[in-house]
Each structure stands twice: as structure tokens, then as C-alpha cells.
Design a protein around this motif. Structure first.
Motif, PDB file in Angstrom:
ATOM      1  N   VAL A  82       0.850  -1.185   0.000  1.00  0.00           N
ATOM      2  CA  VAL A  82       0.000   0.000   0.000  1.00  0.00           C
ATOM      3  C   VAL A  82       0.890   1.240   0.000  1.00  0.00           C
ATOM      4  N   ASN A  83       0.583   2.170  -0.903  1.00  0.00           N
ATOM      5  CA  ASN A  83       1.319   3.439  -1.016  1.00  0.00           C
ATOM      6  C   ASN A  83       0.354   4.574  -0.686  1.00  0.00           C
ATOM      7  N   GLU A  84       0.845   5.593   0.016  1.00  0.00           N
ATOM      8  CA  GLU A  84       0.010   6.728   0.387  1.00  0.00           C
ATOM      9  C   GLU A  84       0.761   8.014   0.092  1.00  0.00           C
ATOM     10  N   TYR A  85       0.084   8.965  -0.547  1.00  0.00           N
ATOM     11  CA  TYR A  85       0.693  10.244  -0.932  1.00  0.00           C
ATOM     12  C   TYR A  85      -0.222  11.395  -0.530  1.00  0.00           C
ATOM     13  N   GLY A  89      -5.308   2.523  -7.794  1.00  0.00           N
ATOM     14  CA  GLY A  89      -5.489   3.448  -6.695  1.00  0.00           C
ATOM     15  C   GLY A  89      -6.622   4.420  -6.905  1.00  0.00           C
ATOM     16  N   LYS A  96      -4.028   7.148  -2.738  1.00  0.00           N
ATOM     17  CA  LYS A  96      -3.567   5.859  -2.231  1.00  0.00           C
ATOM     18  C   LYS A  96      -3.580   4.841  -3.358  1.00  0.00           C
ATOM     19  N   SER A  97      -2.607   3.932  -3.301  1.00  0.00           N
ATOM     20  CA  SER A  97      -2.559   2.881  -4.316  1.00  0.00           C
ATOM     21  C   SER A  97      -2.069   1.584  -3.700  1.00  0.00           C
ATOM     22  N   ASP A 123      -0.775  13.276   2.182  1.00  0.00           N
ATOM     23  CA  ASP A 123      -1.548  13.140   3.425  1.00  0.00           C
ATOM     24  C   ASP A 123      -2.766  12.231   3.260  1.00  0.00           C
ATOM     25  N   GLY A 124      -2.608  11.162   2.496  1.00  0.00           N
ATOM     26  CA  GLY A 124      -3.677  10.178   2.326  1.00  0.00           C
ATOM     27  C   GLY A 124      -4.694  10.509   1.260  1.00  0.00           C
ATOM     28  N   LYS A 125      -4.485  11.611   0.524  1.00  0.00           N
ATOM     29  CA  LYS A 125      -5.449  12.000  -0.516  1.00  0.00           C
ATOM     30  C   LYS A 125      -5.265  11.204  -1.804  1.00  0.00           C
ATOM     31  N   SER A 154      -8.207  11.522  -4.489  1.00  0.00           N
ATOM     32  CA  SER A 154      -9.295  12.360  -3.987  1.00  0.00           C
ATOM     33  C   SER A 154      -9.275  13.721  -4.678  1.00  0.00           C
TER      34      SER A 154
END
Length: 93
Positions: free
Chosen positions: A4-7, A27, A13-14, A9-11, A30
Motif C-alpha cells: 500500500v502506497n500513500e501520498y 489506486g 492511495k494505491s 496526506d492520504g489524498k 481524492s
């Protein structure tokens, strides 16, 4: 193995995985404006929603909806805008 990748501030995700032919991520982005960097060639396909994209070297933003995609060269960056949650599939070469 899934990762799981998050960029941003979580807006964005993949989940990374190995497709039958290439490494890939699936992913969701937002609503907002973002700049992504690439380390290798990427092909991004919108699954649901829409992305407005400014590709490297271009001066005009392009809109990509469900089923449409674009390529980005490695070692570059591109900008995206989204007004709604947008799902995508990205493969890497």
C-alpha cells in the motif's frame, strides 16, 4: 506481494502488484491538485471518474475519463487535478 502506497496526506492511495505482464498499481485520487514524479515510464488509465492532466512539455491541460489513458516518460513529473474521487490503473515499464 501487495504494498500500500500513500501520498499527499492520504489524498492519493494505491496498491502495488505484479500484473500478468508488468508491475502495476491500482489506486484512488481524492479531489484536489497534485504533482507526481516518475522513475520509469508509466501508462495511467482512468477506471472511474476523471483526471485533468498537464503532461511534461505540454502547455494545455487534457481531461481523461473512464477508459482513457496517457503515458508519462520516466524521470519526469506531471500534474493532475480531480473534482471527484477518481480510480486508476498504472503500469510501469
Amino acid at each position: 506481494m501487495l504494498k500500500v502506497n500513500e501520498y499527499f496526506d492520504g489524498k492519493a492511495k494505491s496498491i502495488s502488484f505484479q500484473s500478468s505482464t508488468l508491475p502495476a498499481t491500482v489506486g484512488v485520487i481524492s479531489p484536489g491538485e497534485y504533482e507526481f514524479g516518475t522513475s520509469q515510464k508509466e501508462t495511467m488509465t482512468v477506471i472511474s471518474g476523471a483526471l485533468t492532466v498537464l503532461l511534461p512539455g505540454m502547455s494545455e491541460w487534457m481531461v481523461y475519463g473512464a477508459g482513457e489513458g496517457f503515458q508519462v516518460a520516466g524521470q519526469s513529473s506531471f500534474q493532475v487535478k480531480s473534482d471527484i474521487d477518481t480510480a486508476y490503473l498504472c503500469t510501469y515499464e
